[in-house]
Write an enzyme that holds these catalytic residues in place. Structure first.
Site, PDB file in Angstrom:
ATOM      1  N   SER A 224       0.661  -1.102  -0.045  1.00 23.76           N
ATOM      2  CA  SER A 224       0.045   0.348   0.096  1.00 23.76           C
ATOM      3  C   SER A 224       0.328   1.229  -0.194  1.00 23.76           C
ATOM      4  O   SER A 224       1.548   1.664  -0.442  1.00 23.76           O
ATOM      5  CB  SER A 224      -1.094  -0.393   1.505  1.00 23.76           C
TER       6      SER A 224
ATOM      7  N   GLU B 144      -8.517  -5.995  -3.829  1.00 21.50           N
ATOM      8  CA  GLU B 144      -8.684  -4.941  -3.682  1.00 21.50           C
ATOM      9  C   GLU B 144      -9.621  -4.301  -2.385  1.00 21.50           C
ATOM     10  O   GLU B 144      -9.103  -3.711  -1.438  1.00 21.50           O
ATOM     11  CB  GLU B 144      -7.664  -3.750  -3.649  1.00 21.50           C
TER      12      GLU B 144
ATOM     13  N   HIS C  11      -7.214  -6.133   0.203  1.00 26.20           N
ATOM     14  CA  HIS C  11      -6.542  -4.975   0.115  1.00 26.20           C
ATOM     15  C   HIS C  11      -5.401  -5.354   1.631  1.00 26.20           C
ATOM     16  O   HIS C  11      -6.188  -5.124   2.431  1.00 26.20           O
ATOM     17  CB  HIS C  11      -6.374  -3.464  -0.118  1.00 26.20           C
TER      18      HIS C  11
END
Length: 528
Positions: free
Chosen positions: A208, A331, A437
């Site tokens: 991320s 995600e 995610h």
């Protein structure tokens, strides 16, 4: 007399037992450039926690480049991690008001002998506003990848990415969080050999915002020669890096006004006099991907960054090292879950769905109509899954595919997509989470994820996938090639026949990148 001998014998046995226990939990003291540090032995890994790599950025050092750490006398206790950098409470972590946070953690397999191991430097995620190195338990990865794993803190939010006219007039770099990471990498260069790491084999990796940071280091001339390989997980170069220096300066002025520090001479001194809690309170709305309200991110400042990182990479202006990168199949579902379901305890309605598509389209009504025609109830069964797919495709999958193609013109690239649909961790009452995610971290680290997650055991098939991922990542850190004798073949990305590895407990396989682009509607998202 006999009773006395028995007492002495028992005392001797207890002392021997205590000594043996201490031997199992202690790690050798290491002398660094700034002082000695003790460690602990945990899960067959030597841990040295809370080592300072820069001076505390407090007082007049707030919004200044990181300064060298102050040497310490005696032996520093390396059994306790540092505090989190100053940040608000979010869905993913607790609040912190500490600015004294520039510390790193070193994790060393205990049986290294005289070998020099590859080094993996973990950069945590959290949208550049939250998170901390201690949130991630990297002991299992260090042991299974046979690598020295270093995790680092860096300044976040308005403390890490801030710009005022006074700062701009100093012609100094302003991406302080990025500079903190670079200071940590310099520490690794200078000191990691003392812990058994090879300073000539340093791999940066992150997820991320940590993956975006990996891209920033690829693009930053200040990071040149500080690392030799790069891994980006769900951190495309384009995500959050579209803001300009003027955008960040505007956000800083809004914060200043809210904090009671009027723009003009003395503004910076006024802001430095404020408590961390005052700065956090003045920064405004909580970040959310559904709002797409990135405020505090790295921007071109002419020193640490000379342009947008995605454009620098596309034109070959980056630090050329081998790259492993990828994203997860679903995600966006995590953001629908945390920002809608777990916040309001309701599924998505048409009004919020349309509002989210408007945000995704950047206010382009024609493009919004195209999105609405693609991400439909008919195709995805629920609005929640449809929005999750739109977030996945628009923010992550297609941008990662573009990064891989651009990087592959210049350096070796290995691309993956994590497709495991049953990752243990997040429970959502309205939607299955799929490969959400951050889901791959449960497998890579084999530990609990930060945020609203629950830890339960992996199945035998999932455990096999986890071990395979540790091996791939470790092999790449060691040789710039993730492949190994007992692993499914991972082909290098080739312009003529581009393929990616699908990571799934049902079996690892390869698929064409063009097929992935079709799955994620990348032609639709092919915009400037």
């Amino acid at each position: 007399m006999r009773e006395s001998r028995r007492t002495v014998l028992i005392s001797s046995l207890l002392a021997a037992f205590t000594s043996a226990c201490l031997a199992q939990t202690a790690a050798p003291i290491v002398s660094t450039s700034h002082g000695a540090v003790s460690g602990v032995l945990s899960q067959s890994v030597r841990q040295y926690l809370g080592i300072p790599f820069a001076a505390p950025p407090v007082g007049n050092l707030r919004w200044q480049p990181p300064q060298p750490p102050v040497p310490w006398p005696g032996i520093r206790d390396g059994s306790v991690p540092s505090k989190r950098c100053a940040q608000p409470k979010t869905s993913y972590g607790a609040e912190s008001l500490s600015e004294d946070c520039l510390y790193l953690n070193v994790h060393v397999p205990s049986d290294i002998g005289s070998r020099r191991l590859p080094v993996m430097v973990w950069i945590h995620g959290g949208a550049f506003i939250s998170g901390a190195a201690p949130d991630y338990d990297v002991r299992t990865l260090a042991a299974k990848a046979q690598a020295v794993v270093v995790s680092v803190n860096y300044r976040l939010g308005p403390f890490g990415f801030f710009r005022t006219p006074e700062l701009a007039a100093q012609s100094a770099p302003v991406n302080f969080g990025l500079q903190d990471q670079q200071a940590a990498l310099r520490w690794v260069r200078d000191d990691i050999e003392r812990f058994g790491g090879d300073p000539g084999k340093v791999t940066i990796f992150g997820e991320s915002a940590g993956g975006i940071s990996t891209c920033l280091h690829l693009a930053s001339p200040q990071s040149k020669n500080l690392f030799h390989k790069a891994i980006s997980q769900s951190g495309p170069c384009r995500l959050s890096t579209q803001r300009t220096a003027a955008d960040v300066e505007d956000a800083a002025n809004q914060l200043s006004t809210a904090a009671g520090c009027a723009p003009g001479p003395g503004q910076l001194a006024c802001l430095r006099s404020k408590r961390a809690s005052d700065i956090l309170a003045a920064q405004g709305d909580e970040w959310g991907l559904l709002k797409n309200n990135f405020k505090w991110t790295a921007v071109p400042d002419g020193i640490t960054l000379h342009g947008r990182p995605d454009e620098l990479i596309r034109t070959g202006q980056f630090n050329r090292v081998p790259v492993l990168l990828g994203s997860n199949r679903d995600e966006g579902r995590l953001f629908v879950a945390t920002e809608q379901h777990l916040t309001y305890l309701l599924p998505l309605g048409f009004g919020k769905f349309d509002q989210a598509l408007s945000t995704l389209s950047g206010g382009d009504s024609l493009f919004q109509k195209k999105l609405a025609a693609t991400y439909t109830l008919w195709n995805y069964l629920t609005l929640d899954r449809a929005l999750g797919a739109a977030l996945t495709d628009g923010h992550f999958s297609c941008n990662v595919a573009n990064d891989a193609k651009a990087l592959g013109q210049y350096v070796p690239v290995y691309q993956y997509e994590f497709t495991e649909a049953n990752t243990p961790g997040v429970i959502d009452p309205y939607m299955s989470m799929g490969a959400f995610h951050g889901a791959e971290l449960r497998f890579l680290f084999q530990a609990k994820l930060p945020g609203p997650t629950i830890l339960w055991p992996l199945s035998s098939a999932q455990q096999k996938l986890a071990d395979q991922m540790s091996a791939y990542w470790g092999n790449f850190a060691r040789s710039a090639d993730p492949n190994g004798a007992d692993l499914p073949k991972w082909p290098r990305l080739q312009p003529s026949a581009a393929s990616a590895l699908l990571l799934d407990s049902k079996g690892i396989s390869n698929t064409g990148v063009d097929k992935l682009r079709d799955i994620h509607h990348c032609d639709l998202w092919a915009r400037p």
